[in-house]
Design an enzyme around this catalytic site. Structure first.
Site, PDB file in Angstrom:
ATOM      1  N   THR A  16       8.500  58.184  27.348  1.00 26.48           N
ATOM      2  CA  THR A  16       9.880  58.816  27.513  1.00 26.48           C
ATOM      3  C   THR A  16      10.287  59.758  26.173  1.00 26.48           C
ATOM      4  O   THR A  16       9.509  59.391  25.267  1.00 26.48           O
ATOM      5  CB  THR A  16      11.080  58.067  27.987  1.00 26.48           C
ATOM      6  OG1 THR A  16      11.248  57.091  26.724  1.00 26.48           O
ATOM      7  CG2 THR A  16      10.816  57.275  29.238  1.00 26.48           C
ATOM      8  N   ASP A  17      11.025  60.596  26.595  1.00 26.23           N
ATOM      9  CA  ASP A  17      11.412  61.455  25.197  1.00 26.23           C
ATOM     10  C   ASP A  17      12.810  60.652  24.642  1.00 26.23           C
ATOM     11  O   ASP A  17      13.401  59.775  25.158  1.00 26.23           O
ATOM     12  CB  ASP A  17      11.919  62.795  25.329  1.00 26.23           C
ATOM     13  CG  ASP A  17      12.770  63.054  26.637  1.00 26.23           C
ATOM     14  OD1 ASP A  17      13.502  62.374  26.921  1.00 26.23           O
ATOM     15  OD2 ASP A  17      12.925  64.371  27.127  1.00 26.23           O
ATOM     16  N   MET A  18      13.405  61.193  23.875  1.00 27.89           N
ATOM     17  CA  MET A  18      14.589  60.710  23.049  1.00 27.89           C
ATOM     18  C   MET A  18      15.958  60.806  24.286  1.00 27.89           C
ATOM     19  O   MET A  18      16.998  59.873  23.849  1.00 27.89           O
ATOM     20  CB  MET A  18      15.455  61.682  22.134  1.00 27.89           C
ATOM     21  CG  MET A  18      14.268  61.382  20.636  1.00 27.89           C
ATOM     22  SD  MET A  18      13.848  59.731  20.006  1.00 27.89           S
ATOM     23  CE  MET A  18      15.539  59.573  19.376  1.00 27.89           C
ATOM     24  N   GLY A  20      15.351  59.472  27.327  1.00 28.91           N
ATOM     25  CA  GLY A  20      14.940  58.462  28.013  1.00 28.91           C
ATOM     26  C   GLY A  20      14.267  59.077  29.166  1.00 28.91           C
ATOM     27  O   GLY A  20      13.849  58.591  30.469  1.00 28.91           O
ATOM     28  N   ILE A  21      13.887  60.325  29.378  1.00 29.35           N
ATOM     29  CA  ILE A  21      13.183  60.804  30.586  1.00 29.35           C
ATOM     30  C   ILE A  21      11.668  61.103  30.239  1.00 29.35           C
ATOM     31  O   ILE A  21      11.395  61.362  29.175  1.00 29.35           O
ATOM     32  CB  ILE A  21      14.006  62.289  30.658  1.00 29.35           C
ATOM     33  CG1 ILE A  21      15.241  62.360  30.996  1.00 29.35           C
ATOM     34  CG2 ILE A  21      12.940  63.139  31.577  1.00 29.35           C
ATOM     35  CD1 ILE A  21      16.069  63.608  30.965  1.00 29.35           C
TER      36      ILE A  21
END
Length: 143
Positions: A16-18, A20-21
């Site tokens: 995930t990215d920052m 949370g995706i």
């Protein structure tokens, strides 16, 4: 003959990215993981490194359309559909579902190659042992 396959996975934190995706690049990894599991289920090696019988599948086109986010700990079903088979190539459609929601759809177009004596890749006919295991999925299944 199989024309489709599915596998389930849980989105890991490191994917995930920052926010949370799930990071967009991971969808391509998951497509390849599903493709590998598909061939493993058929008992057919995706890649052969036997001298004189080297077979590989470089991608000549890959795309993915994102429709809804996948997040950390989401359980996603990745579905593979054989879209097209030619003498030397295969095209797959991949769909990513969270429950009944289609979150993304991708496509990979791969060419069957071998390496000549100098190690240069050359397109080749799909080996019959692999071709005989594949069938094109009805478009109504993935369109």
């Amino acid at each position: 003959m199989p024309s489709q396959f599915s596998m389930t996975r849980t989105i890991e934190f490191c994917e995930t990215d920052m926010a949370g995706i799930a990071h967009f690049s991971n969808f391509f990894r998951w497509m390849e993981s599903c493709e590998t599991a598909f061939y493993r289920s058929l008992g057919v090696p995706l890649i052969s490194l036997v001298p004189g019988e080297i077979v590989g599948w470089p991608r000549v086109n890959a795309s993915c359309e994102y429709r809804a986010p996948l997040r950390f700990n989401d359980v996603v079903e990745v579905k593979l559909f054989v879209k097209k088979i030619s003498k030397r190539s295969v095209c797959y459609v991949f769909q990513f579902f969270k429950g009944a929601q289609l979150c993304a759809q991708g496509e990979i177009f791969a060419v069957c190659v071998t390496a000549n004596e100098k190690g240069v890749m050359q397109a080749q006919l799909i080996p019959e042992s692999m071709r005989s295991q594949l069938e094109v999925a009805a478009e109504s299944n993935w369109a």
